[in-house]
Write a protein that holds these residues in place. Structure first.
Motif, PDB file in Angstrom:
ATOM      1  N   GLU A 247      -8.632   0.372 -18.748  1.00  0.00           N
ATOM      2  CA  GLU A 247      -7.918  -0.688 -19.462  1.00  0.00           C
ATOM      3  C   GLU A 247      -6.402  -0.604 -19.240  1.00  0.00           C
ATOM      4  OE1 GLU A 247      -7.726  -0.636 -23.709  1.00  0.00           O
ATOM      5  OE2 GLU A 247      -8.234   1.497 -23.833  1.00  0.00           O
ATOM      6  N   ASP A 248      -5.917   0.550 -18.841  1.00  0.00           N
ATOM      7  CA  ASP A 248      -4.487   0.672 -18.579  1.00  0.00           C
ATOM      8  C   ASP A 248      -4.164   0.539 -17.092  1.00  0.00           C
ATOM      9  OD1 ASP A 248      -5.650   2.998 -17.751  1.00  0.00           O
ATOM     10  OD2 ASP A 248      -4.110   4.331 -18.600  1.00  0.00           O
ATOM     11  N   ALA A 249      -5.119  -0.030 -16.333  1.00  0.00           N
ATOM     12  CA  ALA A 249      -4.885  -0.208 -14.899  1.00  0.00           C
ATOM     13  C   ALA A 249      -3.717  -1.163 -14.698  1.00  0.00           C
ATOM     14  CB  ALA A 249      -6.137  -0.757 -14.223  1.00  0.00           C
ATOM     15  N   PRO A 250      -2.768  -0.802 -13.843  1.00  0.00           N
ATOM     16  CA  PRO A 250      -1.607  -1.676 -13.625  1.00  0.00           C
ATOM     17  C   PRO A 250      -1.990  -2.951 -12.870  1.00  0.00           C
ATOM     18  CG  PRO A 250      -1.554   0.164 -12.102  1.00  0.00           C
ATOM     19  CD  PRO A 250      -2.714   0.418 -13.024  1.00  0.00           C
ATOM     20  N   THR A 251      -1.110  -3.918 -12.938  1.00  0.00           N
ATOM     21  CA  THR A 251      -1.328  -5.188 -12.240  1.00  0.00           C
ATOM     22  C   THR A 251      -1.406  -4.941 -10.737  1.00  0.00           C
ATOM     23  OG1 THR A 251      -0.132  -6.366 -13.967  1.00  0.00           O
ATOM     24  CG2 THR A 251      -0.430  -7.500 -11.870  1.00  0.00           C
ATOM     25  N   GLY A 252      -2.415  -5.555 -10.110  1.00  0.00           N
ATOM     26  CA  GLY A 252      -2.606  -5.387  -8.675  1.00  0.00           C
ATOM     27  C   GLY A 252      -3.617  -4.333  -8.321  1.00  0.00           C
ATOM     28  N   SER A 253      -4.135  -3.617  -9.317  1.00  0.00           N
ATOM     29  CA  SER A 253      -5.138  -2.594  -9.036  1.00  0.00           C
ATOM     30  C   SER A 253      -6.412  -3.276  -8.536  1.00  0.00           C
ATOM     31  CB  SER A 253      -5.448  -1.785 -10.297  1.00  0.00           C
ATOM     32  OG  SER A 253      -4.286  -1.134 -10.739  1.00  0.00           O
ATOM     33  N   VAL A 254      -7.034  -2.679  -7.496  1.00  0.00           N
ATOM     34  CA  VAL A 254      -8.244  -3.261  -6.891  1.00  0.00           C
ATOM     35  C   VAL A 254      -9.426  -2.977  -7.797  1.00  0.00           C
ATOM     36  CG1 VAL A 254      -9.794  -3.217  -4.905  1.00  0.00           C
ATOM     37  CG2 VAL A 254      -7.324  -3.001  -4.572  1.00  0.00           C
ATOM     38  N   VAL A 255     -10.192  -4.030  -8.082  1.00  0.00           N
ATOM     39  CA  VAL A 255     -11.388  -3.885  -8.908  1.00  0.00           C
ATOM     40  C   VAL A 255     -12.607  -3.715  -8.020  1.00  0.00           C
ATOM     41  CG1 VAL A 255     -12.821  -4.975 -10.673  1.00  0.00           C
ATOM     42  CG2 VAL A 255     -10.335  -5.239 -10.745  1.00  0.00           C
ATOM     43  N   ILE A 256     -12.796  -4.599  -7.068  1.00  0.00           N
ATOM     44  CA  ILE A 256     -13.959  -4.536  -6.167  1.00  0.00           C
ATOM     45  C   ILE A 256     -13.663  -5.370  -4.923  1.00  0.00           C
ATOM     46  CG2 ILE A 256     -15.160  -6.509  -7.180  1.00  0.00           C
ATOM     47  CD1 ILE A 256     -17.772  -4.918  -6.844  1.00  0.00           C
ATOM     48  N   TYR A 273     -13.676 -17.289  -0.669  1.00  0.00           N
ATOM     49  CA  TYR A 273     -14.164 -16.816  -1.968  1.00  0.00           C
ATOM     50  C   TYR A 273     -13.341 -17.455  -3.084  1.00  0.00           C
ATOM     51  CZ  TYR A 273     -16.189 -13.201   1.019  1.00  0.00           C
ATOM     52  OH  TYR A 273     -16.880 -12.542   2.003  1.00  0.00           O
ATOM     53  N   SER A 274     -14.018 -17.686  -4.186  1.00  0.00           N
ATOM     54  CA  SER A 274     -13.341 -18.264  -5.355  1.00  0.00           C
ATOM     55  C   SER A 274     -14.131 -17.926  -6.613  1.00  0.00           C
ATOM     56  CB  SER A 274     -13.203 -19.786  -5.195  1.00  0.00           C
ATOM     57  OG  SER A 274     -14.480 -20.394  -5.135  1.00  0.00           O
ATOM     58  N   PHE A 275     -13.393 -17.961  -7.761  1.00  0.00           N
ATOM     59  CA  PHE A 275     -14.045 -17.727  -9.051  1.00  0.00           C
ATOM     60  C   PHE A 275     -14.754 -18.996  -9.492  1.00  0.00           C
ATOM     61  CE2 PHE A 275     -10.508 -14.543  -9.659  1.00  0.00           C
ATOM     62  CZ  PHE A 275     -11.321 -13.431  -9.532  1.00  0.00           C
ATOM     63  N   VAL A 276     -15.809 -18.807 -10.237  1.00  0.00           N
ATOM     64  CA  VAL A 276     -16.531 -19.921 -10.831  1.00  0.00           C
ATOM     65  C   VAL A 276     -16.235 -19.921 -12.321  1.00  0.00           C
ATOM     66  CG1 VAL A 276     -18.781 -20.968 -11.255  1.00  0.00           C
ATOM     67  CG2 VAL A 276     -18.340 -19.777  -9.088  1.00  0.00           C
ATOM     68  N   VAL A 286      -7.615 -13.369 -15.847  1.00  0.00           N
ATOM     69  CA  VAL A 286      -7.562 -11.904 -15.935  1.00  0.00           C
ATOM     70  C   VAL A 286      -7.494 -11.277 -14.546  1.00  0.00           C
ATOM     71  CG1 VAL A 286      -8.714  -9.839 -16.843  1.00  0.00           C
ATOM     72  CG2 VAL A 286      -8.896 -12.022 -18.075  1.00  0.00           C
ATOM     73  N   PHE A 287      -8.211 -11.835 -13.584  1.00  0.00           N
ATOM     74  CA  PHE A 287      -8.313 -11.222 -12.267  1.00  0.00           C
ATOM     75  C   PHE A 287      -7.805 -12.202 -11.206  1.00  0.00           C
ATOM     76  CE2 PHE A 287     -11.775  -9.546 -14.878  1.00  0.00           C
ATOM     77  CZ  PHE A 287     -11.488  -8.187 -14.846  1.00  0.00           C
ATOM     78  N   SER A 288      -7.489 -11.626 -10.080  1.00  0.00           N
ATOM     79  CA  SER A 288      -7.099 -12.408  -8.892  1.00  0.00           C
ATOM     80  C   SER A 288      -8.083 -12.104  -7.780  1.00  0.00           C
ATOM     81  CB  SER A 288      -5.683 -12.064  -8.439  1.00  0.00           C
ATOM     82  OG  SER A 288      -4.734 -12.407  -9.439  1.00  0.00           O
ATOM     83  N   ILE A 289      -8.379 -13.120  -6.972  1.00  0.00           N
ATOM     84  CA  ILE A 289      -9.296 -12.925  -5.856  1.00  0.00           C
ATOM     85  C   ILE A 289      -8.624 -13.415  -4.568  1.00  0.00           C
ATOM     86  CG2 ILE A 289     -10.435 -15.173  -6.212  1.00  0.00           C
ATOM     87  CD1 ILE A 289     -13.047 -13.773  -5.284  1.00  0.00           C
ATOM     88  N   ASN A 290      -8.772 -12.626  -3.544  1.00  0.00           N
ATOM     89  CA  ASN A 290      -8.271 -13.004  -2.219  1.00  0.00           C
ATOM     90  C   ASN A 290      -9.339 -13.861  -1.568  1.00  0.00           C
ATOM     91  OD1 ASN A 290      -7.497 -13.082   0.551  1.00  0.00           O
ATOM     92  ND2 ASN A 290      -6.329 -11.177   0.267  1.00  0.00           N
TER      93      ASN A 290
END
Length: 941
Positions: A247-256, A273-276, A286-290
């Motif tokens: 929960e304290d992961a900084p901004t830009g940390s890779v999730v998956i 790829y895109s969020f639905v 909350v998240f960013s996707i490339n």
């Protein structure tokens, strides 16, 4: 709402734990219940009488801003006090509970109440979108799935969305998927190949159904746009992806990192790829996707306490003219980090606390909460510092602050109790809260006077009603407990004291009720009681001594016979009276005391009288000179008696002195006042007896001392005879021996067998005849009786312990040829050898030098009262020295040990060495030395 009002159910659970505070009661009530709705019976749950609830001060404490529940003390029921909206109170929570703290006093009982808020199906499912469009290629194979939007239901549990229904059509069916604890989702399944030319748009209706009874529904219109042409659809290698992120992961940390493949070529194979977005949650918040790589990173701060997991879908779409897409589910779990310190909430129950509160009395309730999970949310609570309080665990993170020691408001009126809560995270976080506990006063201190006894001095004849003293008592308590009132405590004499003085109960002023007369009452005593106004009141007493001070208010009074009524005060003196002739003595007394009663006598008339004088302190009237023919025959005198007061008071008496020719005329003609001699006082008698007694004791002591001195004589030693010494033909000799014992040692080079013996200073009364034979043995042969026994001296003759061996002593004393010891009648004894001894002051000593042993030839002996350098000792004719017995011949030095009547007399012997034996030993010693020089070993000493 109507259903909620009619369907109220409650369930009672009692959790009996070991501690008195661990009882837990559970009720349940539906949300939206009307005010006044009964939740359950507290009296029945607590197993107490309804009437006791009010007398035992039932108190309900909750940590919520609204008071949702309250108790009816008349019926003992717990009822709804505020409208409860479960969705507002517990959003996104399956189980919604309200925790209450119930406290009863006398005795103190603490219970925890858990009220479960039962959800009503008062919310229908809804879709965020009003219209949802799908683009499906006409080449899409049958069986392909297409994700549909989610419906949202504010209700939880069985009242949430349970299924979906699709309007009837020939192309699609509905695949409903339930993900357990998570939401239910629906997907379209293509049953029949689409034909854009036949039908370009397929309209469908999706209905969401919840689990209520009756069920509530919500619907969504779906438009399926039939597209041309793309042969292959991108595909993911997994149907479900899972990821974890702190929960304290900084901004830009890779999730998956996601990856999808497409079998086509060119743009038809290039995947984006895109969020639905589904429902009211947009993953892009909350998240960013490339879009090119499919890498998902953290966009905003995560908070485990706000959202512990995220479930969303990611779409992979190719770039063909008729793009085809696929979806995959991604579950991101947020890992809790210890980022929340414990929060301490205090509910005060008893503040201030009485100083006589018993140990264990509950002062306040302490609740500790930590928003973290697991060990990060587990806390421990303690009190810092030394205070008479402690924390007692009630239930999980609920504590009671109780009294744990003696309280004394007079010592400390308030305590700052610092409570520290620490969680079990790594690193641990803590928080502190300070509770100020005030101690209220209890009447536990009686009033105290500053003195144990109070002395008051009052002048006599003082006016009535005057303030003579003000009493002061202090009470360390406060308020009414310290308000002191005063009263007289005279015991059995209260009535008499109350008539003399009075005391103001508020101020403590003591006022006199009468004028005091020193001559009638010099002192009196009473007690004053100080009582506080506490409940119960406490009091203490003090003794008051009133001492009346004398005032000069009494004139001197003339004593008889000059004060007798009707008497004629006249005295006569002979004409031949010499100077100093006694005429009369005036006696007077004064009822006052001290200087006020100190009287002086003066002649006031006639003025300038030169014939008589009066003793100022004695009152004796005497003549100042002899009579002359010019003097009058009658002399009237006025005697003035004055006291020493301020102002001085006086009295007078008149005496007429008549001069007559002879003494007979004095006795017959005039009344004579006899002079009374002073009687012999008792004090003089006691002094006389004491002086005589001391004198007699001194004389007796002196006579006794003189008798003792005269009884001593100088011939003390004359009654003792010298011991008998006998010589024998075989060369041996013997002498008389008492209980005293001697150890005699000779050196190996003694030239002659003669010996000098030094016995005790006094000869024995009886003794054994001890003989010394040539065989160097010492035996007891005869006992000489005696009629009296002399005193035994304390001389201590010593010799080396190494010289003794059993009962026979080896020859080890060096014979000093150069020293002469001779003793005869009238001969001067001198040239004494020198030695060391422990009895030097007694007159002689013997000791070996350092390292002296059996063969030592360096013994020395000294005899004489003064040691070396002392004057020679002179002997009277016929007198043998008491310290020496001498056998004529060459002198020898003997080491003598004297035992005075001990048990071991029989074990001591005297060994003598003969001349021949000494020569043999000397020769043998020389032979051994020669053998050693030649290197031969005889093996025989």
């Amino acid at each position: 709402m109507g259903v909620g009002r009619n369907t109220i159910s409650w369930t009672l659970f009692i959790l009996c734990l070991c501690d008195w505070t661990a009882a837990q009661i559970s009720f349940s009530v539906t949300e939206e219940a009307d005010k006044g709705t009964v939740v359950g019976s507290l009296a029945k749950a607590l197993n107490v009488n309804v009437r006791d609830l009010e007398t035992r001060n039932l108190n309900i404490v909750s940590g919520y801003s609204k008071k949702y529940f309250d108790a009816d003390l008349k019926t003992g029921d717990l009822y709804v006090n505020e409208r409860i909206d479960r969705e507002e109170l517990c959003p996104n929570t399956v189980k919604c509970t309200i925790n209450l703290e119930l406290i009863l006093t006398d005795p103190m009982v603490h219970h925890r109440i858990e009220v479960v808020i039962v959800d009503l199906n008062d919310n229908a499912p809804i879709f965020v979108e009003k219209l949802h469009s799908l683009n499906i290629s006409e080449l899409s194979p049958t069986g392909e799935h297409f994700l549909l939007p989610l419906a949202i239901d504010a209700d939880t549990g069985r009242h949430s969305v349970k299924t979906y229904r699709l309007s009837p059509n020939e192309y699609f069916s509905l695949d409903v998927q339930s993900s357990g604890d998570h939401s239910v989702s629906a997907e379209l399944v293509l049953l029949k190949a689409l034909d854009r030319e036949k039908q370009a748009v397929v309209k469908l209706n999706l209905t969401a159904v919840d689990g209520g009874n009756p069920a509530k529904t919500g619907s969504l219109n779906i438009n399926v746009n039939v597209l041309d042409a793309n042969d292959n659809t991108p595909s993911f290698n997994k149907t479900l992806y899972k990821a974890r992120v702190d929960e304290d992961a900084p901004t830009g940390s890779v999730v998956i990192q996601l990856s999808a493949t497409d079998s086509d070529e060119g743009d038809n194979a290039r995947v984006v790829y895109s969020f639905v977005k589904r429902g009211n949650f947009n993953p892009a918040d909350v998240f960013s996707i490339n879009g090119e790589s499919g890498e998902i990173t953290v966009k905003n701060n995560l908070d485990y306490e706000a959202e512990s997991a995220y479930e969303f879908h990611v779409q992979a779409r190719d770039q063909g003219s008729s793009p085809r897409s696929t979806n995959v589910k991604l579950l991101v779990e947020v890992v809790d980090v210890n980022d929340n310190a414990p929060v301490i909430a205090v509910t005060s129950l008893m503040n201030p606390v009485k100083e006589d509160a018993e140990i264990g009395s509950v002062v306040a309730l302490v609740t500790v909460t930590d928003r973290d999970d697991g060990k990060n949310g587990q806390t421990k609570c303690k009190i810092s510092g030394s205070v008479p309080f402690k924390l007692k665990s009630n239930y999980k993170n609920y504590y009671s602050l109780v009294v744990d020691g003696h309280l004394d408001r007079e010592t400390l009126s308030s305590y700052n109790v610092m409570i520290t809560a620490v969680d079990e995270g790594n690193p641990p976080l803590s928080s502190t809260d300070v509770i100020t506990v005030h101690v209220s006063d209890v009447n536990d201190n009686p009033p105290r006077f500053l003195e144990h006894v109070i002395n008051i001095y009052v002048k006599e004849n003082s006016p009535v009603g005057v303030l003579i003293h003000t009493m002061t008592a202090v009470d360390p308590d406060v308020g009414e407990n310290a308000r002191v009132t005063y009263s007289l405590d005279g015991g059995s004499t209260l009535m008499s004291v109350a008539s003399v003085v009075n005391i103001n109960s508020e101020t403590g002023d003591i006022i006199s009720l009468q004028s005091f007369n020193y001559e009638e009452m010099k002192t009196f005593q009473f007690k004053v009681q100080a009582t506080d106004s506490g409940v119960p009141p406490l009091s203490s007493n003090v003794t008051v001594n009133v001492l009346v001070l004398d005032e000069n208010d009494n004139s001197p009074a003339i004593l008889p016979p000059y004060s007798e009524h009707g008497s004629v005060n006249s005295e006569s003196i002979p004409y031949s009276a010499e100077a100093g002739y006694f005429v009369a003595k005036i006696r007077a007394v004064d009822a006052d005391s001290g200087y006020n009663a100190l009287l002086s006598y003066h002649l006031s008339e006639p003025k300038g009288n030169n014939l008589f004088r009066i003793g100022t302190s004695t009152g004796e009237i005497r003549t100042k000179r002899r009579m002359s023919d010019n003097d009058l025959k009658s002399h009237p005198l006025v005697v003035l008696v004055c006291d020493n007061g301020e102002p001085s008071l006086s009295a007078t008496v008149s005496i007429e002195v008549v001069v007559v020719e002879n003494t007979a005329a004095i006795q017959t003609q005039f009344r004579h006042v006899p002079i009374k001699e002073e009687s012999f006082s008792d004090l003089n008698l006691y002094l006389l007896i004491a002086i005589v007694s001391v004198s007699v004791i001194f004389l007796l002591s002196l006579i006794t001392l003189m008798a003792v001195k005269c009884h001593r004589t100088d011939g003390t030693f004359s009654r003792y005879s010298a011991p008998m010494i006998t010589t024998h033909p075989d060369g041996s000799w013997s002498y008389s021996k008492s209980t005293q014992q001697y150890d005699v040692c000779f050196s190996s080079d003694t030239l002659k067998s003669d010996v000098v013996v030094f016995p005790a200073p006094f000869p024995p009364a009886d003794g054994d005849l001890i003989s010394i034979n040539g065989g160097d043995t010492f035996t007891r042969t005869q006992t000489l009786p005696s009629t009296e026994k002399p005193k035994v001296p304390s001389a201590d003759w010593r010799y080396s312990a190494s010289l003794r061996a059993g009962g026979v002593m080896q020859s080890s004393v060096h014979m000093e040829e150069s020293s002469v010891m001779q003793g005869a009648q009238g001969v001067l004894v001198q040239n004494w050898p020198t030695a060391s001894s422990a009895a030097d002051a007694e007159g002689g000593e013997v000791s070996p030098p350092m390292g002296a042993g059996v063969d030592s030839n360096s013994w020395h002996f000294r005899y004489g009262p003064g040691g070396p350098g002392a004057p020679p000792q002179h002997l009277k004719p016929g007198e043998v020295p008491p310290e020496a017995f001498i056998i004529p011949g060459s002198p020898a030095i003997i080491s003598i040990r004297q035992n005075q009547g001990g048990e071991d007399d029989k074990s001591d012997f005297i060994t003598f060495g003969k001349k021949e034996e000494a020569k043999k030993k000397k020769k043998k010693k020389k032979e051994k030395k020669d053998k050693k020089d030649k290197g031969k070993d005889d093996g025989d000493e």
